[in-house]
Structure formats: C-alpha cells, structure tokens
Design a protein around this motif. Structure first.
Motif, PDB file in Angstrom:
ATOM      1  N   THR A   1      -8.363  -4.318  -7.237  1.00 27.54           N
ATOM      2  CA  THR A   1      -7.043  -3.730  -7.131  1.00 27.54           C
ATOM      3  C   THR A   1      -6.880  -3.154  -5.728  1.00 27.54           C
ATOM      4  O   THR A   1      -7.866  -3.016  -4.989  1.00 27.54           O
ATOM      5  CB  THR A   1      -6.834  -2.641  -8.188  1.00 27.54           C
ATOM      6  OG1 THR A   1      -5.456  -2.271  -8.224  1.00 27.54           O
ATOM      7  CG2 THR A   1      -7.692  -1.408  -7.891  1.00 27.54           C
TER       8      THR A   1
ATOM      9  N   ARG B   1      -5.970   3.231   1.491  1.00 29.09           N
ATOM     10  CA  ARG B   1      -6.969   3.410   2.544  1.00 29.09           C
ATOM     11  C   ARG B   1      -6.378   3.961   3.841  1.00 29.09           C
ATOM     12  O   ARG B   1      -7.091   4.505   4.664  1.00 29.09           O
ATOM     13  CB  ARG B   1      -7.689   2.077   2.814  1.00 29.09           C
ATOM     14  CG  ARG B   1      -8.611   1.648   1.677  1.00 29.09           C
ATOM     15  CD  ARG B   1      -9.087   0.237   1.836  1.00 29.09           C
ATOM     16  NE  ARG B   1      -8.005  -0.714   1.561  1.00 29.09           N
ATOM     17  CZ  ARG B   1      -8.148  -2.025   1.533  1.00 29.09           C
ATOM     18  NH1 ARG B   1      -9.317  -2.562   1.797  1.00 29.09           N
ATOM     19  NH2 ARG B   1      -7.131  -2.814   1.249  1.00 29.09           N
TER      20      ARG B   1
ATOM     21  N   VAL C   1     -11.926   4.171  -7.533  1.00 29.13           N
ATOM     22  CA  VAL C   1     -10.594   4.543  -8.004  1.00 29.13           C
ATOM     23  C   VAL C   1     -10.695   4.947  -9.470  1.00 29.13           C
ATOM     24  O   VAL C   1     -11.565   4.464 -10.196  1.00 29.13           O
ATOM     25  CB  VAL C   1      -9.593   3.363  -7.871  1.00 29.13           C
ATOM     26  CG1 VAL C   1      -9.378   2.987  -6.412  1.00 29.13           C
ATOM     27  CG2 VAL C   1     -10.050   2.146  -8.684  1.00 29.13           C
TER      28      VAL C   1
ATOM     29  N   GLU D   1       0.830  -1.207   0.000  1.00 32.76           N
ATOM     30  CA  GLU D   1       0.000   0.000   0.000  1.00 32.76           C
ATOM     31  C   GLU D   1       0.863   1.256   0.000  1.00 32.76           C
ATOM     32  O   GLU D   1       0.540   2.245  -0.661  1.00 32.76           O
ATOM     33  CB  GLU D   1      -0.957   0.002   1.189  1.00 32.76           C
ATOM     34  CG  GLU D   1      -1.954   1.140   1.145  1.00 32.76           C
ATOM     35  CD  GLU D   1      -2.954   1.121   2.289  1.00 32.76           C
ATOM     36  OE1 GLU D   1      -3.766   2.063   2.381  1.00 32.76           O
ATOM     37  OE2 GLU D   1      -2.919   0.166   3.098  1.00 32.76           O
TER      38      GLU D   1
ATOM     39  N   SER E   1      -6.472  -0.252  -3.378  1.00 36.98           N
ATOM     40  CA  SER E   1      -6.610   1.199  -3.257  1.00 36.98           C
ATOM     41  C   SER E   1      -5.890   1.663  -1.994  1.00 36.98           C
ATOM     42  O   SER E   1      -5.540   0.871  -1.120  1.00 36.98           O
ATOM     43  CB  SER E   1      -8.085   1.590  -3.199  1.00 36.98           C
ATOM     44  OG  SER E   1      -8.722   0.970  -2.089  1.00 36.98           O
TER      45      SER E   1
ATOM     46  N   GLN F   1     -14.967  -0.287  -7.580  1.00 34.66           N
ATOM     47  CA  GLN F   1     -14.087   0.354  -6.603  1.00 34.66           C
ATOM     48  C   GLN F   1     -13.983   1.854  -6.894  1.00 34.66           C
ATOM     49  O   GLN F   1     -13.971   2.271  -8.065  1.00 34.66           O
ATOM     50  CB  GLN F   1     -12.692  -0.282  -6.652  1.00 34.66           C
ATOM     51  CG  GLN F   1     -12.641  -1.701  -6.095  1.00 34.66           C
ATOM     52  CD  GLN F   1     -11.226  -2.261  -6.111  1.00 34.66           C
ATOM     53  OE1 GLN F   1     -10.803  -2.847  -7.103  1.00 34.66           O
ATOM     54  NE2 GLN F   1     -10.508  -2.058  -5.021  1.00 34.66           N
TER      55      GLN F   1
ATOM     56  N   ARG G   1      -9.680   4.559 -13.229  1.00 33.52           N
ATOM     57  CA  ARG G   1      -9.219   3.366 -13.934  1.00 33.52           C
ATOM     58  C   ARG G   1      -8.721   3.723 -15.332  1.00 33.52           C
ATOM     59  O   ARG G   1      -9.235   4.639 -15.980  1.00 33.52           O
ATOM     60  CB  ARG G   1     -10.363   2.351 -14.041  1.00 33.52           C
ATOM     61  CG  ARG G   1     -10.741   1.719 -12.711  1.00 33.52           C
ATOM     62  CD  ARG G   1     -11.939   0.775 -12.841  1.00 33.52           C
ATOM     63  NE  ARG G   1     -13.156   1.520 -13.126  1.00 33.52           N
ATOM     64  CZ  ARG G   1     -13.947   2.050 -12.179  1.00 33.52           C
ATOM     65  NH1 ARG G   1     -13.637   1.889 -10.893  1.00 33.52           N
ATOM     66  NH2 ARG G   1     -15.025   2.729 -12.508  1.00 33.52           N
TER      67      ARG G   1
ATOM     68  N   GLN H   1      -5.467   3.330 -11.719  1.00 31.39           N
ATOM     69  CA  GLN H   1      -5.242   1.888 -11.772  1.00 31.39           C
ATOM     70  C   GLN H   1      -5.370   1.436 -13.227  1.00 31.39           C
ATOM     71  O   GLN H   1      -6.460   1.440 -13.795  1.00 31.39           O
ATOM     72  CB  GLN H   1      -6.252   1.171 -10.882  1.00 31.39           C
ATOM     73  CG  GLN H   1      -6.215   1.600  -9.411  1.00 31.39           C
ATOM     74  CD  GLN H   1      -5.085   0.929  -8.636  1.00 31.39           C
ATOM     75  OE1 GLN H   1      -4.481  -0.035  -9.090  1.00 31.39           O
ATOM     76  NE2 GLN H   1      -4.818   1.430  -7.433  1.00 31.39           N
TER      77      GLN H   1
ATOM     78  N   GLN I   1      -6.418   8.907  -5.073  1.00 31.74           N
ATOM     79  CA  GLN I   1      -6.058   7.574  -5.537  1.00 31.74           C
ATOM     80  C   GLN I   1      -5.248   7.665  -6.829  1.00 31.74           C
ATOM     81  O   GLN I   1      -5.545   8.490  -7.697  1.00 31.74           O
ATOM     82  CB  GLN I   1      -7.313   6.725  -5.792  1.00 31.74           C
ATOM     83  CG  GLN I   1      -8.183   6.495  -4.574  1.00 31.74           C
ATOM     84  CD  GLN I   1      -7.534   5.591  -3.541  1.00 31.74           C
ATOM     85  OE1 GLN I   1      -6.697   4.742  -3.873  1.00 31.74           O
ATOM     86  NE2 GLN I   1      -7.918   5.761  -2.286  1.00 31.74           N
TER      87      GLN I   1
END
Length: 235
Positions: free
Chosen positions: A68, A72, A111, A46, A70, A109, A113, A91, A88
C-alpha cells in the motif's frame, strides 16, 4: 475550494481517488498492478492519502500490488502531526473471504492495518497482522451495508476516508451514496479490452439514477489531466 458540509455525520467524509487511461480503464486486461501514471500523479495520490484518517481498498487491489502507499513526504508527515493525526493513516482491506497471502510485503510495511471481513474471513488473523478487524454480521453482507460499515469506521475516529478501489468496491459505495468527492487523473494512454477493469464496475447505473457530479477544479500537468469533483446528494 470549500467543500459542502458533510451530509451524513454518522459516516466518514469519503473521497474516491483513482487514475485511469483515456478510455476509462484502471488496469489492462490482465488486471495486474497499474503503473502507468506519472510521478506527479503518485505525488497527488500521496497527498490524498496523507489527508485521510483511513484508506480503504479491496483485496483484489492488494493482491495486484502487494503493498500500500504510505506517507513518506516529510512535509506531508509534518502536516499530519500539526493536525494531531498519527503519522500514518489506517490501511484498511475489504476482503469478505479474508483470503490474503500473509507473506505480502504489505504486512511488513510500518503502517497500521485494518481488515473488513466476515466472521469466517477473520479466522486466522490476529493483531500482529491487523490492528483493527471489523467483523461484519452476515445480515449486513447480502448486500454489504456500507453505511453500517462506515459508521463503525467513524466510531473508530476515522473521519476522513480515502477510497482507492477497485471498481466493484467503488460501485458499492457510490450506490449507497457513501462517496462525497472524486479525484480522477486521466492518463495519456489507451488500454482497451472488454474485460479490463474500469473505475466503477458492477451492474452499473441507469442514466436517470446515476450519481451526479459537479466539477470543483481541473489542472493539467504534462500530459495528464487532474479532475476534482463533488458528488451531489441524491435528488
């Protein structure tokens, strides 16, 4: 420890991050999701993701995990805000076929992409699934011209890239001298199996042409060993 200046400012500073068994396997012979690393290694992963502007992984990796990682951790999120980064990183999935199941949890999710694919692979995908789609010309895919692809990332303000596998993608980027650092966690188990995936797959490198590394740091947490290497420029 200070890192050497970026040797190619046209592409992102790219860091390969992975965990492997003592015998050098990143998954077992069934090639499913590898869940053998410890909470310490997940926290380490992370941290590497949080340091990046973008995260790159192959379609096979996404199919194995379905999600994936993320960011946190509140402290890591605060550090990203202090650096002026979005909450973020992007991804990014590499999938030449674009054959990804739209019901994967990845697509739910929170995030941003991205997708790296061919013209055919991009068909059917839109901004609801991928906020960034890099469609690569056919003459850049035989083999994949990763320096060209990564230059597109740099133009999108992805200056630091975390590469999370799989082994074929890692091999491609190492072959074109596009990996600058490697973080590898050695986990206390032996998986074996001739078909179990390794950190770097593909055709392999002859010893005289293999990427050379220099060790920047090492530490032990419990039964795991955390190694950090810099990839030396080609001679």
């Amino acid at each position: 420890m200070a890192i050497a200046p970026e040797p190619n400012p046209a592409i992102p500073h790219t860091t390969l991050v992975l965990a492997m068994s003592l015998d050098g396997k990143i998954a077992d012979v069934q090639r499913g999701a590898a869940r053998f690393s410890s909470p310490a290694d997940l926290a380490h992963l992370e941290e590497r993701v949080a340091a990046a502007d973008g995260v790159l992984f192959g379609g096979g990796t996404l199919r194995a995990y379905g999600t994936t990682l993320s960011v946190r951790n509140p402290e890591l999120l605060a550090q990203r805000r202090q650096r002026g980064q979005p909450e973020q990183p992007v991804q990014i999935v590499w999938s030449p076929s674009g054959n990804l199941a739209p019901d994967l949890r990845f697509f739910r999710q929170p995030v941003p992409r991205g997708l790296v694919t061919t013209t055919a692979g991009a068909s059917g995908w839109g901004i609801d699934q991928f906020q960034h789609i890099w469609t690569i010309p056919e003459d850049k895919t035989q083999p994949w011209d990763w320096k060209w692809v990564l230059a597109r990332f740099k133009q999108a303000e992805i200056n630091a890239l975390a590469l999370l596998g799989g082994g074929g993608l890692a091999a491609d980027l190492l072959r074109c001298h596009c990996v600058h650092e490697i973080f590898i966690t050695v986990c206390p188990l032996i998986l074996g199996g001739a078909t179990a995936p390794t950190p770097v797959e593909g055709a392999g490198f002859l010893a005289d042409l293999a990427p050379q590394l220099t060790l920047l740091s090492n530490r032990t947490v419990g039964d795991e060993v955390f190694l950090h290497y810099r990839v030396l420029p080609p001679a």
